[in-house]
Scaffold this motif. Structure first.
Motif, PDB file in Angstrom:
ATOM      1  N   PHE A   2      11.206 -50.514  22.227  1.00  0.00           N
ATOM      2  CA  PHE A   2      12.223 -49.503  21.962  1.00  0.00           C
ATOM      3  C   PHE A   2      13.326 -49.547  23.015  1.00  0.00           C
ATOM      4  N   GLY A  97       5.447 -50.543  15.494  1.00  0.00           N
ATOM      5  CA  GLY A  97       5.949 -49.182  15.556  1.00  0.00           C
ATOM      6  C   GLY A  97       6.469 -48.762  14.206  1.00  0.00           C
ATOM      7  N   THR A 121       2.709 -37.735  13.448  1.00  0.00           N
ATOM      8  CA  THR A 121       2.328 -38.259  14.757  1.00  0.00           C
ATOM      9  C   THR A 121       0.854 -38.043  15.066  1.00  0.00           C
ATOM     10  N   PRO A 127       3.491 -46.339  18.160  1.00  0.00           N
ATOM     11  CA  PRO A 127       4.573 -45.430  18.531  1.00  0.00           C
ATOM     12  C   PRO A 127       5.584 -45.227  17.413  1.00  0.00           C
ATOM     13  N   CYS A 129       9.622 -43.941  16.265  1.00  0.00           N
ATOM     14  CA  CYS A 129      11.024 -43.696  16.587  1.00  0.00           C
ATOM     15  C   CYS A 129      11.568 -42.649  15.619  1.00  0.00           C
ATOM     16  N   ASN A 154       2.730 -39.913  20.527  1.00  0.00           N
ATOM     17  CA  ASN A 154       3.176 -41.168  19.922  1.00  0.00           C
ATOM     18  C   ASN A 154       4.685 -41.259  19.663  1.00  0.00           C
ATOM     19  N   ALA A 156       8.129 -42.273  20.801  1.00  0.00           N
ATOM     20  CA  ALA A 156       8.529 -43.208  21.858  1.00  0.00           C
ATOM     21  C   ALA A 156      10.029 -43.391  21.971  1.00  0.00           C
ATOM     22  N   SER A 157      10.797 -43.018  20.926  1.00  0.00           N
ATOM     23  CA  SER A 157      12.238 -43.257  20.972  1.00  0.00           C
ATOM     24  C   SER A 157      12.943 -42.334  20.003  1.00  0.00           C
ATOM     25  N   GLN A 184       9.604 -41.126  29.350  1.00  0.00           N
ATOM     26  CA  GLN A 184       9.171 -42.360  28.700  1.00  0.00           C
ATOM     27  C   GLN A 184       9.755 -42.532  27.299  1.00  0.00           C
ATOM     28  N   VAL A 185      10.402 -41.503  26.761  1.00  0.00           N
ATOM     29  CA  VAL A 185      11.014 -41.602  25.432  1.00  0.00           C
ATOM     30  C   VAL A 185      12.419 -42.167  25.588  1.00  0.00           C
ATOM     31  N   THR A 186      12.672 -43.302  24.941  1.00  0.00           N
ATOM     32  CA  THR A 186      13.978 -43.937  25.067  1.00  0.00           C
ATOM     33  C   THR A 186      14.973 -43.333  24.084  1.00  0.00           C
TER      34      THR A 186
END
Length: 297
Positions: A2, A97, A121, A127, A129, A154, A156-157, A184-186
């Protein structure tokens, strides 16, 4: 997965089914170009027009031919029941993902959208998005809702739409969102015309329509932006302005589908009816833009 360039592939099809050979060629081109991840069954992937069985087949082919590049599979659907089934299919075939947009026929409330992501989730082993695409879904996420969803397991972005404005305006937008989500979440930018500014402003990823067809150029833009090479990014992006204009006028899916046809990468037609690729003057205009910019198809 991600971060960097996530290139979203077209799903070429007609009224008899998916053109699997053409789809595989597109996936193999992306893997060979060195993209950081491959997105399938996003908006460019025509996911809303496919049956569950067709979507399963697309996911299988993508994972099989991605040569180890992580594959992100879109799982959006109108009902939570169907999203859960699609998520299970994606996990079963080995997706790295999933990507989820809050599709609806009736306009959704913030609590309904939060409930959707909460349900999905809880059952994921890969993960997710969050796909924020108000131009298609007609749902607008607030920063507060993004913050709540980003706390779920879970996630992640977050794929945000392109942000118009100068670099400082976009940086402030990214910083407001960053303050509400876990580290940690982009944050990834979409809307290809705004991608360079988004990357300069702190977005970790570019979720790219253009990258699905012109991966070499998209990789070069992404790498230069992440290395702070502002002048080089501007040089690479300058010839693309006419393409962004067509995106705004006709929609990126139609433009990219037509470009794929013109490049001989997919047969005509490659969109599900009633959608059609560009015809007449618009098609000629796109052909001229591709010729003048030397886009590497």
């Amino acid at each position: 997965m991600f971060s960097g360039l996530s290139a979203f592939a077209l799903t070429p099809l007609n009224e008899t089914g998916i053109d699997e050979a053409a789809f595989v060629r597109l996936i193999e081109r992306l893997a060979a170009a060195g993209v950081d991840s491959i997105g399938v069954l996003g908006s460019t992937g025509n996911y809303a027009y496919l049956t569950q069985a067709e979507r399963l087949r697309v996911a299988q082919l993508a994972v099989r031919h991605a040569a180890g590049v992580p594959v992100i599979v879109g799982i959006g659907a109108l009902r939570t029941r169907d999203v859960l089934a699609l998520a299970q299919d994606a996990q079963t075939v080995g997706a790295s993902g999933v990507l989820l947009a809050p599709m609806s026929y009736q306009k959704l409330s913030a609590e309904e959208v939060f409930g959707l992501y909460g349900a999905v989730t809880q059952s994921l082993t890969v993960p997710l998005c969050v796909y924020d695409n108000p131009g298609t879904t007609h749902f607008e996420f607030s920063d507060e809702l993004h913050g709540r969803i980003a706390q779920l397991p879970n996630v992640a972005s977050i794929k945000i739409p392109g942000v118009p404005g100068d670099l400082e305006t976009v940086r402030q937008r990214v910083e407001r969102l960053r303050a509400l989500i876990p580290a940690q979440v982009t944050i990834g930018i979409s809307g290809d015309a705004f991608a360079a500014t988004g990357l300069h402003a702190g977005c970790e990823a570019w979720y790219s329509v253009m990258g699905g067809l012109f991966p070499e150029l998209a990789v070069a833009i992404t790498r230069a932006a992440r290395q702070g090479q502002v002048d080089e990014v501007a040089r690479l992006c300058a010839p693309l302005a006419p393409l962004w204009t067509l995106f705004l006028q006709y929609g990126s899916l139609r433009v990219m589908a037509t470009a794929a046809e013109l490049a001989g990468l997919v047969p005509h037609p490659c969109l599900p009816l009633p959608l059609r690729s560009l015809q007449g003057e618009a098609r000629q205009q796109l052909g001229a833009i591709l010729g003048s910019t030397g886009l590497p198809v």
